[in-house]
Scaffold this motif. Sequence first.
Motif, mmCIF file in Angstrom:
data_model
loop_
_atom_site.group_PDB
_atom_site.id
_atom_site.type_symbol
_atom_site.label_atom_id
_atom_site.label_comp_id
_atom_site.label_asym_id
_atom_site.label_seq_id
_atom_site.Cartn_x
_atom_site.Cartn_y
_atom_site.Cartn_z
ATOM 1 N N UNK A 43 0.851 -1.174 0.000
ATOM 2 C CA UNK A 43 0.000 0.000 0.000
ATOM 3 C C UNK A 43 0.894 1.233 0.000
ATOM 4 N N UNK A 44 0.288 2.380 0.028
ATOM 5 C CA UNK A 44 0.966 3.587 0.452
ATOM 6 C C UNK A 44 0.568 3.813 1.898
ATOM 7 N N UNK A 45 1.545 3.953 2.785
ATOM 8 C CA UNK A 45 1.242 4.134 4.202
ATOM 9 C C UNK A 45 2.017 5.328 4.744
ATOM 10 N N UNK A 182 1.101 12.357 8.490
ATOM 11 C CA UNK A 182 0.912 11.047 7.875
ATOM 12 C C UNK A 182 0.710 11.176 6.367
ATOM 13 N N UNK A 183 -0.039 12.186 5.964
ATOM 14 C CA UNK A 183 -0.283 12.422 4.540
ATOM 15 C C UNK A 183 1.032 12.724 3.815
ATOM 16 N N UNK A 184 1.847 13.589 4.398
ATOM 17 C CA UNK A 184 3.112 13.978 3.762
ATOM 18 C C UNK A 184 4.114 12.834 3.736
ATOM 19 N N UNK A 185 3.941 11.852 4.607
ATOM 20 C CA UNK A 185 4.887 10.750 4.713
ATOM 21 C C UNK A 185 4.474 9.536 3.877
ATOM 22 N N UNK A 186 3.356 9.607 3.165
ATOM 23 C CA UNK A 186 2.882 8.463 2.402
ATOM 24 C C UNK A 186 3.959 7.945 1.445
ATOM 25 N N UNK A 187 4.207 6.632 1.519
ATOM 26 C CA UNK A 187 5.216 5.990 0.681
ATOM 27 C C UNK A 187 4.873 4.507 0.591
ATOM 28 N N UNK A 188 5.424 3.787 -0.389
ATOM 29 C CA UNK A 188 5.130 2.347 -0.501
ATOM 30 C C UNK A 188 5.449 1.606 0.790
ATOM 31 N N UNK A 189 4.539 0.757 1.193
ATOM 32 C CA UNK A 189 4.744 0.041 2.441
ATOM 33 C C UNK A 189 3.893 -1.202 2.543
ATOM 34 N N UNK A 190 3.990 -1.847 3.676
ATOM 35 C CA UNK A 190 3.231 -3.061 3.967
ATOM 36 C C UNK A 190 2.599 -2.941 5.346
ATOM 37 N N UNK A 231 -2.968 -6.396 16.551
ATOM 38 C CA UNK A 231 -1.939 -5.400 16.248
ATOM 39 C C UNK A 231 -1.668 -5.314 14.756
ATOM 40 N N UNK A 232 -1.561 -4.085 14.263
ATOM 41 C CA UNK A 232 -1.122 -3.805 12.905
ATOM 42 C C UNK A 232 0.259 -3.170 12.962
ATOM 43 N N UNK A 233 1.173 -3.686 12.167
ATOM 44 C CA UNK A 233 2.536 -3.165 12.073
ATOM 45 C C UNK A 233 2.712 -2.521 10.702
ATOM 46 N N UNK A 234 3.105 -1.260 10.684
ATOM 47 C CA UNK A 234 3.264 -0.514 9.444
ATOM 48 C C UNK A 234 4.753 -0.371 9.126
ATOM 49 N N UNK A 235 5.123 -0.675 7.874
ATOM 50 C CA UNK A 235 6.515 -0.516 7.449
ATOM 51 C C UNK A 235 6.549 0.193 6.104
ATOM 52 N N UNK A 236 7.599 0.970 5.889
ATOM 53 C CA UNK A 236 7.909 1.499 4.568
ATOM 54 C C UNK A 236 8.856 0.528 3.871
ATOM 55 N N UNK A 237 8.703 0.402 2.569
ATOM 56 C CA UNK A 237 9.537 -0.501 1.779
ATOM 57 C C UNK A 237 10.403 0.315 0.840
ATOM 58 N N UNK A 238 11.722 0.160 0.983
ATOM 59 C CA UNK A 238 12.687 0.836 0.121
ATOM 60 C C UNK A 238 13.570 -0.223 -0.519
#
Length: 349
Positions: A43-45, A182-190, A231-238
Amino acid sequence: MQPHFNLSRRQFLSAVSMAMGSVILDHLSGDPAQAVELPGTEYLVGVGKSDIIDPAIGLGMQGMADKHQRTTGVESRLYAKAFIVVDPESAKRVAIASTDLWSGTHIVKHEVLQRLQKIYGPDLYQLDNLLISGTHTHSGPGGYSHYYLYNHSLGGPNQIGGFDRHNFECIVSGIVAAIQQAHDQLAPGKIYVNQGQIEDCGRQRSSVAYQQNPEAERKQYGRDTDNEMLLLKFVHVNGTTEIPIGLLNWYAIHPTDRGQYNTLVTGDNKGYAAEKFEAASREPIIAAFANANCGDVSGNVAYGSIPTGVNDRERMQKHGHQQYQQAQALFDQAIEPQGKRKKIMSLKG
């Protein structure tokens, strides 16, 4: 939300549908009355955090309806923690703000939404894809509801209660700021999902009433409170690197370890757990310990009395530490992302 865990209807609805208002299901998956399919593993998170506290002295505190309970200082800051998830295929999104408040009131949501629409236009964030929830702490300033009864059950100057415009502004502007981050930080993630149980962290405060439920219903659960944490764990993917950025969990317990004799502003056991998690993390993490179906779940029953102001802080730390420990374990062990094109739930079932 995760086929690997085979969540029961009670677990799913109590921890997600109640806490999130089925927002994610509706806006990322289509019709919530049908079997839900998620469009992909990525997603974008984005996550954000902002202070929402009014530090003034003498404010009426929301929750205990005690006109003599007025703020005398700040023990711990109150925050809004924001999480935004966007499905890149459909462009649908959901924004969730978990706040250290007694409740996310309608007038707060209405004002936050108006300000967001002034910034981003009328279509991006709307009434049905924005959720604002309160942890239900009873140790924060009140007067931010549009209902007379809630506002006038407060203390405050001359014990008259009423709507507190300054506190309202602190809350609204803080939530908006967290969502903007949060909006400004949106990036591909899981998003990873995990769940587990916490023993003896809150007990049934109305056991006699609970026993009046039909026996067949009570046998479905085996206990008189829900002790599961989701629990939900949010990560950015680079590239091949995953960077943890946040967590959002739900556990059912009243944050009322600090009772009506307390006059210091605090997030109680939920705020304490979040503070411990963020302080212990190697990376900058935004941790939100939201509430679930806490109706008759109290941390005070085990002590045989209501909080007296003597050992209340120790109770708060105990229950906060238990939630922190479980969240840390679930966070570390959450290694399976939401699956691609997998049927995960049918709300008809």
